[in-house]
Design an enzyme around this catalytic site. Structure first.
Site, PDB file in Angstrom:
ATOM      1  CG  HIS A 160      -8.302   4.174   1.624  1.00  0.00           C
ATOM      2  ND1 HIS A 160      -9.117   3.793   0.587  1.00  0.00           N
ATOM      3  CD2 HIS A 160      -7.273   4.867   1.057  1.00  0.00           C
ATOM      4  CE1 HIS A 160      -8.599   4.228  -0.562  1.00  0.00           C
ATOM      5  NE2 HIS A 160      -7.479   4.883  -0.302  1.00  0.00           N
ATOM      6  CG  ASP A 285      -4.617  10.146  -5.124  1.00  0.00           C
ATOM      7  OD1 ASP A 285      -5.667  10.746  -5.428  1.00  0.00           O
ATOM      8  OD2 ASP A 285      -4.556   9.286  -4.222  1.00  0.00           O
TER       9      ASP A 285
HETATM   10  N1  Q9C Z   1       3.039   1.185  -3.119  1.00  0.00           N
HETATM   11  C1  Q9C Z   1      -4.890   7.397  -0.472  1.00  0.00           C
HETATM   12  O1  Q9C Z   1      -4.668   7.948  -1.514  1.00  0.00           O
HETATM   13  N2  Q9C Z   1      -1.415   1.092  -1.946  1.00  0.00           N
HETATM   14  N3  Q9C Z   1      -4.492   6.153  -0.209  1.00  0.00           N
HETATM   15  C2  Q9C Z   1      -0.433   1.734  -2.737  1.00  0.00           C
HETATM   16  C3  Q9C Z   1       1.808   1.565  -3.761  1.00  0.00           C
HETATM   17  C4  Q9C Z   1      -2.321   1.910  -1.190  1.00  0.00           C
HETATM   18  C5  Q9C Z   1      -3.768   5.404  -1.198  1.00  0.00           C
HETATM   19  C6  Q9C Z   1       0.619   0.793  -3.177  1.00  0.00           C
HETATM   20  C7  Q9C Z   1      -2.740   3.211  -1.776  1.00  0.00           C
HETATM   21  C8  Q9C Z   1      -3.584   3.984  -0.788  1.00  0.00           C
HETATM   22  C9  Q9C Z   1      -5.609   8.117   0.617  1.00  0.00           C
HETATM   23 ZN    ZN Z   2      -5.803   8.121  -3.138  1.00  0.00          ZN
END
Ligand code: Q9C
Ligand code: ZN
Length: 346
Positions: A160, A285
């Site tokens: 990101h 994920d």
């Molecule tokens: N509390 C990667 O998997 N927002 N980033 C999540 C949940 C951001 C994930 C909200 C998710 C970013 C590298």
């Molecule tokens: Zn991710």
């Protein structure tokens, strides 16, 4: 397969993150990498190596030097202003506001150099991220050698992070740093296959107008999933890069059949590009029990993914760890991919 392990990862240890206006326990925690290390060791996947320091120059090939300096000093600056614990941004230069003038205010610079409030900037964010990029560069050294492949175990993740902003738990874009380093070492064409649940907006943006690095991603539809503002199917690259970016967004809750069909689409485009090096942004994920994501991959599907990447037959393949938040399962899922890859190679 050999693993490069960023032992400094735990320097970045956030306790909480912002979610729906509240501080909730952080999802991107040191235990993630600890569990993966245990699983890699238990599976006897191969030698585990430390990163070799390649210096800051390869990071500056991807990230704005002013951004890197900011991240490096940000937490000390926050503390000198009386900040306690982790630093979070609270204001951003959206659309009609100017982002071409760097403000003096620390709070303003936090916003200038970030995309969300969900990425705590901790005392050790720079140290962990710097060594993560070094681990990626060391993994590249290995993948370009006789073995032809390597796995980089690091956190925080990278995809990101843009040329001049952090967000989505990411500070330095490890995949982009490795891809650019490969180009600088003479590889003509590098492809990045991003299988993390989330679209790798940073990686896409860094190479969007270039024809030498192909970015292909299978991910949750940004109309409902983070990072929300990039990752649609009509983003195909621009200028010289038109046709060198491929997005396969899928609805949250998509079936494994739909996921593998999208993977085939992405791989067909990558095959047409004939990369000399394939970098896999390996987020797990996509796991059925991931706490913040909504795909349904499980152990057999992760093995299938590994075999499919092997069957793709890239001369060189570099796996880089991205997301995955079902902490105790991440290691088993990663090992399933890497074992599947080794099986597929025969
Ligand atoms: N509390 C990667 O998997 N927002 N980033 C999540 C949940 C951001 C994930 C909200 C998710 C970013 C590298
Ligand atoms: Zn991710």
């Amino acid at each position: 397969m050999r693993t490069v392990y960023n032992q400094r990862h735990a320097a970045h240890a956030a306790t909480h993150e912002f979610f729906r206006g509240r501080l909730v326990p952080a999802f991107e925690v040191p235990a993630r990498a600890d569990y993966v290390l245990q699983a890699v060791q238990a599976a006897q996947l191969g030698e585990i190596l430390s990163p070799f320091d390649h210096g800051i120059a390869p990071l500056e090939r991807v990230h704005a030097p002013a951004y890197l300096r900011f991240v490096q000093g940000a937490h000390a600056e926050w503390r000198s202003l009386g900040g306690e614990g982790d630093a979070f941004p609270a204001v951003w230069p959206v659309r009609s506001l100017r982002s071409d003038v760097e403000p003096a205010s620390f709070a303003a610079r936090m916003g200038l150099y970030s995309m969300d409030s969900g990425t705590p900037l901790t005392a050790g964010s720079w140290e962990a991220s710097y060594w993560g990029a070094q681990a990626a560069l060391t993994g590249l050294d290995l993948a370009l050698g006789d073995e032809g492949s390597a796995y980089v175990l690091t956190r925080p993740p990278g995809h990101h992070a843009g040329a001049d902003f952090f967000g989505g738990y990411c500070f330095i874009n490890n995949a982009a740093v490795a891809a650019q380093a490969a180009r600088d070492r003479g590889m003509a064409r590098v492809a990045i296959l991003d299988v993390d649940y989330h679209h790798g907006n940073g990686t896409q943006a860094i190479f969007y107008e270039r024809s030498d690095v192909f970015y292909a991603s299978v991910h949750g539809d940004p109309s409902t999933e983070f990072p929300f503002f990039l990752g649609h199917a009509d983003e195909r690259g621009a200028g010289a890069g038109l046709g060198f970016n491929a997005n396969y967004p899928l609805s949250a809750g998509a079936s494994n059949e739909a996921w593998f069909a999208a993977l085939e689409g992405a791989l067909a485009q990558v095959a047409g590009f004939a990369p000399e090096l394939l970098i896999v942004s390996l987020g797990v994920d996509t796991y059925v029990e991931d706490p913040i994501s909504h795909f349904k991959l499980d152990r057999p599907e992760f093995a299938q993914l590994g075999r499919r990447i092997a069957a793709f037959g890239a001369t060189k393949t570099l796996f880089l760890q991205e997301g995955g938040y079902a902490t105790e399962a991440i290691g088993h899922n990663v090992v399933a991919v890497l074992r599947g890859f080794e099986e597929g190679q025969g």
